[in-house]
Design an enzyme around this catalytic site. Structure first.
Site, PDB file in Angstrom:
ATOM      1  N   ASP A  33      -4.891 -11.591   0.039  1.00 33.45           N
ATOM      2  CA  ASP A  33      -3.797 -10.857  -0.881  1.00 33.45           C
ATOM      3  C   ASP A  33      -4.586 -11.165  -2.000  1.00 33.45           C
ATOM      4  OD1 ASP A  33      -1.322 -10.667  -2.722  1.00 33.45           O
ATOM      5  OD2 ASP A  33      -0.806 -10.046  -0.643  1.00 33.45           O
ATOM      6  N   ALA A  34      -4.317 -10.180  -3.006  1.00 36.37           N
ATOM      7  CA  ALA A  34      -4.982 -10.003  -4.374  1.00 36.37           C
ATOM      8  C   ALA A  34      -4.140 -10.928  -5.384  1.00 36.37           C
ATOM      9  CB  ALA A  34      -5.311  -8.809  -4.813  1.00 36.37           C
ATOM     10  N   THR A 139       5.031   4.434   4.927  1.00 36.19           N
ATOM     11  CA  THR A 139       6.491   4.554   4.245  1.00 36.19           C
ATOM     12  C   THR A 139       7.001   6.193   4.427  1.00 36.19           C
ATOM     13  OG1 THR A 139       7.894   4.855   2.464  1.00 36.19           O
ATOM     14  CG2 THR A 139       5.558   5.281   2.208  1.00 36.19           C
ATOM     15  N   ASP A 140       8.320   6.288   4.851  1.00 33.76           N
ATOM     16  CA  ASP A 140       8.918   7.504   4.818  1.00 33.76           C
ATOM     17  C   ASP A 140       8.863   8.471   3.838  1.00 33.76           C
ATOM     18  OD1 ASP A 140      10.807   6.108   3.405  1.00 33.76           O
ATOM     19  OD2 ASP A 140      12.449   6.601   4.807  1.00 33.76           O
ATOM     20  N   GLU A 141       8.518   7.906   2.642  1.00 36.65           N
ATOM     21  CA  GLU A 141       8.522   8.518   1.458  1.00 36.65           C
ATOM     22  C   GLU A 141       7.381   9.549   1.491  1.00 36.65           C
ATOM     23  OE1 GLU A 141       9.065   6.839  -2.479  1.00 36.65           O
ATOM     24  OE2 GLU A 141       9.667   5.035  -1.465  1.00 36.65           O
ATOM     25  N   TYR A 164       2.965   7.350  -6.011  1.00 37.42           N
ATOM     26  CA  TYR A 164       3.165   6.436  -5.092  1.00 37.42           C
ATOM     27  C   TYR A 164       3.101   6.900  -3.535  1.00 37.42           C
ATOM     28  CZ  TYR A 164       5.296   3.218  -1.338  1.00 37.42           C
ATOM     29  OH  TYR A 164       5.606   2.818  -0.446  1.00 37.42           O
ATOM     30  N   LYS A 168       0.069   6.919  -0.649  1.00 36.92           N
ATOM     31  CA  LYS A 168       0.239   6.279   0.650  1.00 36.92           C
ATOM     32  C   LYS A 168       0.217   7.607   1.817  1.00 36.92           C
ATOM     33  CE  LYS A 168       1.681   3.000   1.968  1.00 36.92           C
ATOM     34  NZ  LYS A 168       0.812   1.891   2.309  1.00 36.92           N
ATOM     35  N   PRO A 288      11.655  10.879 -12.954  1.00 36.43           N
ATOM     36  CA  PRO A 288      10.940  12.022 -12.463  1.00 36.43           C
ATOM     37  C   PRO A 288      10.947  12.004 -11.060  1.00 36.43           C
ATOM     38  CG  PRO A 288      10.109  11.026 -14.496  1.00 36.43           C
ATOM     39  CD  PRO A 288      10.787   9.985 -13.856  1.00 36.43           C
TER      40      PRO A 288
END
Length: 355
Positions: A33-34, A139-141, A164, A168, A288
């Site tokens: 992890d960063a 993701t479902d997005e 975003y 993805k 938005p």
């Protein structure tokens, strides 16, 4: 098995690290992890002395470091959580999302391919070491938004509506391309909205809990009628574990909790549970590209792999609220830092004192 979990200090990643250490005591878990704003080692403070656990501070865009990790730990599987993950941040800084979520994923894929291919020098070779797998947590997005009816299914086209989700979706397509072009063993999971312990307080549920406890206004985008399918994080962890071990090579699996709720409904439920007043609710200008409704059809993972969610929303939210009440110092440690400047920037309609 040596499992590389990227982004394992974040919300879902840290829950998954602990889940894997509990459920697969024979595995070696390497957490990379960063430690950007959402990565928090405090999420993992109780497992630091586990001999099966290793933490490495590194960015998935650091090709040299990723190559070193693969060679030193002989990685057999990758579960890629590492991503910038908040829509509001992507609207402010889309470039960061592209470099981390797309380029970072491609670097992981490329190094995995080189280390797992039986003959990495032969571009036509499609044979890999036994048991290796690259699991992309998405993701479902990426599907865009639904109308009042219908559910997201794995065969739908990807129609992301914000930077975003576009990043993805791009990462998902890169993972698919490595499977189709190079024969790499992969799976992609697409989950609905997660909630539970250790979630960063820019997200709806911990944000509302924290503001309720402080008596601050509760900022709600638009009319608050955006609908999401809510998935308790432990159920998500068990689903990813199921796909990692039983998923069919190259397949995508939707993971949902079967709990469709409007945002305002969630807010009012938390208000009631904490004994606060709905007068705290403050409606702010909608962001938005704010999708109206998401809902997951998880038939495929249920019928093909035998997974199903264990938590109802009522059970999960009760556990979540209790965790935040029992861990107020964890929240204080986060919101006392740079997060508050970001919070004020995002919710411009809220006064300087959070009211």
């Amino acid at each position: 098995m040596n499992v590389l979990i990227t982004g394992g200090a974040g919300f879902i990643g840290s829950n998954f690290v602990k889940y894997m250490l509990k459920e697969h005591t024979e595995y070696n878990i390497i957490n990379l992890d960063a430690l950007t704003y959402a990565g928090n080692l405090e999420n993992l403070k109780n497992i630091g002395d586990n001999e099966k656990y290793t933490f490495i501070k590194a960015d998935i865009r650091d090709k040299k470091k990723i190559e070193e990790v693969f060679k030193e730990y002989d990685i057999n599987a990758v579960v890629n959580f590492a991503a910038e993950s908040h829509v509001d941040r992507s609207i402010e800084e889309p470039e960061v999302f592209l470099t981390t979520n797309v380029i970072g994923t491609q670097i992981l894929l490329d190094i995995a391919k080189k280390n797992w291919k039986l003959n990495p020098q032969d571009k036509h070779c499609r044979k890999y070491k036994a048991g290796v797998n690259f699991l992309q947590v998405s993701t479902d997005e990426v599907y865009g938004e639904l109308g009042k009816e219908g559910l997201f299914v794995e065969t739908m086209p990807l129609l992301p509506n914000n930077p975003y989700s576009a990043s993805k979706a791009s990462a998902d397509l890169m993972v698919r391309a490595y499977h189709e072009t190079f024969g790499m063993p992969i799976n992609i999971t697409r989950c609905s909205n997660n909630y539970g312990p250790y979630q960063f307080p820019e997200k709806l549920i911990p944000l509302i809990i924290n503001n309720c406890l402080k008596g601050n206004d509760l900022p709600i985008y638009g009319d608050g009628m955006q609908i999401r399918d809510w998935l308790y994080v432990t159920d998500h962890c068990s689903a990813i574990d199921t796909v990692l071990h039983r998923g069919i090579n190259g397949e995508v699996y939707n993971i949902g909790g079967n709990n469709e709720k409007a945002n305002i409904e969630i807010v009012k439920l938390i208000i009631e549970a904490l004994g606060k007043s709905e007068d705290l609710i403050t409606y702010v200008k909608d962001r938005p590209g704010h999708d109206r409704r998401y809902a997951i059809d998880n038939t495929k993972i249920i019928t093909e792999l035998g997974w199903k969610p264990s938590y109802t929303f009522e059970e999960g939210i009760k556990e979540t609220i209790k965790w935040y009440l029992d861990n107020t110092q964890w929240m204080e440690n986060i919101v006392s830092g740079n997060y508050m400047g970001y919070y004020k920037k995002m919710y411009k309609d809220v006064d300087e004192d959070g009211r």
